[in-house]
Design a protein around this motif. Structure first.
Motif, PDB file in Angstrom:
ATOM      1  N   ASN A   1      -1.815   1.096  -6.983  1.00  0.00           N
ATOM      2  CA  ASN A   1      -0.388   0.849  -6.576  1.00  0.00           C
ATOM      3  C   ASN A   1      -0.428  -0.865  -6.089  1.00  0.00           C
ATOM      4  OD1 ASN A   1       0.823   2.959  -6.191  1.00  0.00           O
ATOM      5  ND2 ASN A   1       0.218   3.609  -4.248  1.00  0.00           N
ATOM      6  N   ILE A   2      -1.584  -1.246  -5.536  1.00  0.00           N
ATOM      7  CA  ILE A   2      -1.963  -2.798  -5.437  1.00  0.00           C
ATOM      8  C   ILE A   2      -1.667  -3.567  -6.580  1.00  0.00           C
ATOM      9  CG2 ILE A   2      -3.438  -4.496  -4.568  1.00  0.00           C
ATOM     10  CD1 ILE A   2      -4.461  -2.415  -2.430  1.00  0.00           C
ATOM     11  N   ASP A   3      -2.533  -3.004  -7.720  1.00  0.00           N
ATOM     12  CA  ASP A   3      -2.416  -3.909  -9.194  1.00  0.00           C
ATOM     13  C   ASP A   3      -0.981  -3.819  -9.478  1.00  0.00           C
ATOM     14  OD1 ASP A   3      -5.036  -4.295  -8.748  1.00  0.00           O
ATOM     15  OD2 ASP A   3      -5.680  -2.670 -10.215  1.00  0.00           O
ATOM     16  N   SER A   4      -0.343  -2.617  -9.345  1.00  0.00           N
ATOM     17  CA  SER A   4       1.060  -2.743  -9.789  1.00  0.00           C
ATOM     18  C   SER A   4       2.010  -3.508  -9.297  1.00  0.00           C
ATOM     19  CB  SER A   4       1.914  -1.272  -9.748  1.00  0.00           C
ATOM     20  OG  SER A   4       0.820  -0.242 -10.398  1.00  0.00           O
ATOM     21  N   LYS A   5       1.770  -3.791  -7.794  1.00  0.00           N
ATOM     22  CA  LYS A   5       2.531  -4.677  -7.232  1.00  0.00           C
ATOM     23  C   LYS A   5       2.267  -6.018  -7.663  1.00  0.00           C
ATOM     24  CE  LYS A   5       3.344  -1.714  -2.903  1.00  0.00           C
ATOM     25  NZ  LYS A   5       3.051  -1.544  -1.460  1.00  0.00           N
ATOM     26  N   ASN A   6       0.930  -6.255  -7.704  1.00  0.00           N
ATOM     27  CA  ASN A   6       0.720  -7.604  -8.028  1.00  0.00           C
ATOM     28  C   ASN A   6       1.088  -8.082  -9.533  1.00  0.00           C
ATOM     29  OD1 ASN A   6      -0.630  -8.315  -5.727  1.00  0.00           O
ATOM     30  ND2 ASN A   6      -2.842  -7.398  -6.577  1.00  0.00           N
ATOM     31  N   LEU A   7       1.128  -7.118 -10.576  1.00  0.00           N
ATOM     32  CA  LEU A   7       1.647  -7.370 -11.727  1.00  0.00           C
ATOM     33  C   LEU A   7       3.217  -7.537 -11.617  1.00  0.00           C
ATOM     34  CD1 LEU A   7       0.736  -7.485 -14.538  1.00  0.00           C
ATOM     35  CD2 LEU A   7       1.400  -5.079 -14.964  1.00  0.00           C
ATOM     36  N   GLN A   8       3.754  -6.995 -10.696  1.00  0.00           N
ATOM     37  CA  GLN A   8       5.507  -6.975 -10.540  1.00  0.00           C
ATOM     38  C   GLN A   8       5.716  -8.657 -10.122  1.00  0.00           C
ATOM     39  OE1 GLN A   8       6.605  -3.896  -7.893  1.00  0.00           O
ATOM     40  NE2 GLN A   8       6.808  -2.410  -9.574  1.00  0.00           N
ATOM     41  N   LYS A   9       4.784  -9.049  -9.352  1.00  0.00           N
ATOM     42  CA  LYS A   9       4.983 -10.497  -8.693  1.00  0.00           C
ATOM     43  C   LYS A   9       4.699 -11.147  -9.929  1.00  0.00           C
ATOM     44  CE  LYS A   9       3.519  -9.412  -3.770  1.00  0.00           C
ATOM     45  NZ  LYS A   9       2.448  -9.729  -2.878  1.00  0.00           N
ATOM     46  N   GLU A  10       3.488 -11.019 -10.815  1.00  0.00           N
ATOM     47  CA  GLU A  10       3.060 -11.995 -11.854  1.00  0.00           C
ATOM     48  C   GLU A  10       4.250 -11.976 -13.095  1.00  0.00           C
ATOM     49  OE1 GLU A  10      -0.391 -12.052 -15.408  1.00  0.00           O
ATOM     50  OE2 GLU A  10      -0.600 -10.822 -13.403  1.00  0.00           O
ATOM     51  N   GLN A  11       4.832 -10.792 -12.957  1.00  0.00           N
ATOM     52  CA  GLN A  11       5.877 -10.700 -14.083  1.00  0.00           C
ATOM     53  C   GLN A  11       7.075 -11.661 -13.778  1.00  0.00           C
ATOM     54  OE1 GLN A  11       7.966  -7.057 -14.274  1.00  0.00           O
ATOM     55  NE2 GLN A  11       9.254  -7.594 -16.050  1.00  0.00           N
ATOM     56  N   ALA A  12       7.446 -11.879 -12.467  1.00  0.00           N
ATOM     57  CA  ALA A  12       8.455 -13.063 -12.269  1.00  0.00           C
ATOM     58  C   ALA A  12       8.202 -14.432 -12.775  1.00  0.00           C
ATOM     59  CB  ALA A  12       8.763 -12.894 -10.838  1.00  0.00           C
TER      60      ALA A  12
ATOM     61  N   LYS B   1     -11.687   9.924  -3.447  1.00  0.00           N
ATOM     62  CA  LYS B   1     -11.722   9.170  -4.599  1.00  0.00           C
ATOM     63  C   LYS B   1     -10.334   8.808  -5.206  1.00  0.00           C
ATOM     64  CE  LYS B   1     -16.577  10.331  -5.605  1.00  0.00           C
ATOM     65  NZ  LYS B   1     -17.599  10.863  -6.615  1.00  0.00           N
ATOM     66  N   LEU B   2      -9.517  10.079  -5.554  1.00  0.00           N
ATOM     67  CA  LEU B   2      -8.306   9.925  -5.936  1.00  0.00           C
ATOM     68  C   LEU B   2      -7.390   9.074  -5.088  1.00  0.00           C
ATOM     69  CD1 LEU B   2      -7.807  13.589  -7.366  1.00  0.00           C
ATOM     70  CD2 LEU B   2      -7.893  11.393  -8.784  1.00  0.00           C
ATOM     71  N   THR B   3      -7.429   9.394  -3.766  1.00  0.00           N
ATOM     72  CA  THR B   3      -6.668   8.257  -2.836  1.00  0.00           C
ATOM     73  C   THR B   3      -7.078   6.939  -2.954  1.00  0.00           C
ATOM     74  OG1 THR B   3      -6.517  10.379  -1.287  1.00  0.00           O
ATOM     75  CG2 THR B   3      -5.920   8.127  -0.465  1.00  0.00           C
ATOM     76  N   ALA B   4      -8.361   6.489  -2.925  1.00  0.00           N
ATOM     77  CA  ALA B   4      -8.489   5.243  -3.074  1.00  0.00           C
ATOM     78  C   ALA B   4      -8.272   4.794  -4.509  1.00  0.00           C
ATOM     79  CB  ALA B   4     -10.296   5.040  -3.098  1.00  0.00           C
ATOM     80  N   GLU B   5      -8.165   5.472  -5.607  1.00  0.00           N
ATOM     81  CA  GLU B   5      -7.728   5.047  -6.967  1.00  0.00           C
ATOM     82  C   GLU B   5      -6.353   4.865  -6.820  1.00  0.00           C
ATOM     83  OE1 GLU B   5      -7.802   6.688 -11.567  1.00  0.00           O
ATOM     84  OE2 GLU B   5      -9.084   7.683 -10.030  1.00  0.00           O
ATOM     85  N   ARG B   6      -5.769   5.761  -6.289  1.00  0.00           N
ATOM     86  CA  ARG B   6      -4.077   5.660  -6.418  1.00  0.00           C
ATOM     87  C   ARG B   6      -3.589   4.167  -5.399  1.00  0.00           C
ATOM     88  NH1 ARG B   6      -1.893   9.467  -2.103  1.00  0.00           N
ATOM     89  NH2 ARG B   6      -2.736   7.815  -0.917  1.00  0.00           N
ATOM     90  N   ASP B   7      -4.266   3.918  -4.285  1.00  0.00           N
ATOM     91  CA  ASP B   7      -4.070   2.854  -3.713  1.00  0.00           C
ATOM     92  C   ASP B   7      -4.469   1.515  -4.260  1.00  0.00           C
ATOM     93  OD1 ASP B   7      -3.567   4.329  -1.559  1.00  0.00           O
ATOM     94  OD2 ASP B   7      -5.229   4.160  -0.418  1.00  0.00           O
ATOM     95  N   ALA B   8      -5.489   1.602  -5.043  1.00  0.00           N
ATOM     96  CA  ALA B   8      -5.816   0.485  -6.148  1.00  0.00           C
ATOM     97  C   ALA B   8      -4.973   0.074  -6.959  1.00  0.00           C
ATOM     98  CB  ALA B   8      -7.397   0.695  -6.279  1.00  0.00           C
TER      99      ALA B   8
END
Length: 244
Positions: A65-76, A56-63
């Motif tokens: 990471n995905i949201d963080s990357k998407n937010l970085q793209k949105e920031q630009a 569960k922790l691994t799945a939460e971490r992966d999710a």
């Protein structure tokens, strides 16, 4: 790396092979396997819970990471949009009423605030996840320690202690065999492209000497063959200390 001099009498020993067949490590491994078989039911429930929680922790971490990357793209995109709207407002300001300027400023600030809230939400999730991961690691370490303590109390040897004992003994035994055979330099056979005198391959001699130091340990016969000095290209792991 060792510098070979003409006066050196060279012998060959594969410390990785000796370690893999060292009686202390083999005995510790066999005892631990038997201990786990006998106590599997005792630790099964806690082990299962930790395994499921780790997934569960691994799945939460992966999710996350995905949201963080998407937010970085949105920031630009957000920054570019806000910059464009600010520039347009500055251009239009001379022709606008104060109320209109304030309205557009509020709209720009609203977009900036909305993105800041997303960043804050991600940061909060990251902090919460870090706490959960730290708590899980503490419980996982405690569980592992519980197993090791129970194993030790039943007569088994701690894996780290067994490893250290074997490494120290391999190093000292290599020196003893080298002196007994008159070698001034011991190399690993993997680095020898050719060796005419295979009698200088002393891996088995070191292993036999190690076994002789532990007559109390009775092990099933090992079928593995020792590597030859002119043909060994094994991928066996070698302890750092025993490499010296």
């Amino acid at each position: 790396s060792a510098v070979v001099n003409a006066a050196d009498t060279i012998g060959f020993v594969d410390p990785g092979y000796v370690m893999q067949n060292h009686p202390v490590l083999l005995d510790a491994s066999i005892k631990f396997e038997n201990f786990m078989k006998e106590n599997q039911a005792k630790f099964a429930d806690e082990d299962k819970k930790l395994t499921e929680e780790n997934k569960k922790l691994t799945a939460e971490r992966d999710a996350l990471n995905i949201d963080s990357k998407n937010l970085q793209k949105e920031q630009a995109t957000v920054e570019a949009t806000l910059k464009k709207e600010v520039a347009q407002l500055e251009k239009d300001a001379p022709r606008l009423r104060a109320k209109e300027i304030q309205a557009r400023q509020a709209k720009i600030e609203g977009k900036a605030k909305a993105f800041e809230n997303k960043v804050a939400a991600i940061q909060k999730r990251e902090q919460e996840f870090a706490k959960k991961a730290e708590d899980f690691q503490k419980r996982a370490d405690a569980f592992q320690q519980k197993i090791e303590d129970a194993n030790k109390n039943s007569g088994g040897l701690n894996p780290q202690e067994a490893q250290k004992t074997a490494i120290d003994e391999v190093n000292s035994t290599i020196k003893e065999v080298a002196k007994a055979k008159g070698y001034t330099l011991i190399l690993q056979p993997q680095i020898a492209l050719y060796a005419e005198d295979e009698s200088k391959e002393s891996t088995e001699a070191v292993l036999d000497a190690s076994k002789a130091k532990h007559p109390e340990i009775k092990l099933p016969e090992q079928k593995a063959d020792a590597p030859k000095a002119d043909a060994a290209k094994t991928e066996q792991a070698k302890p750092e200390e025993a490499k010296k």
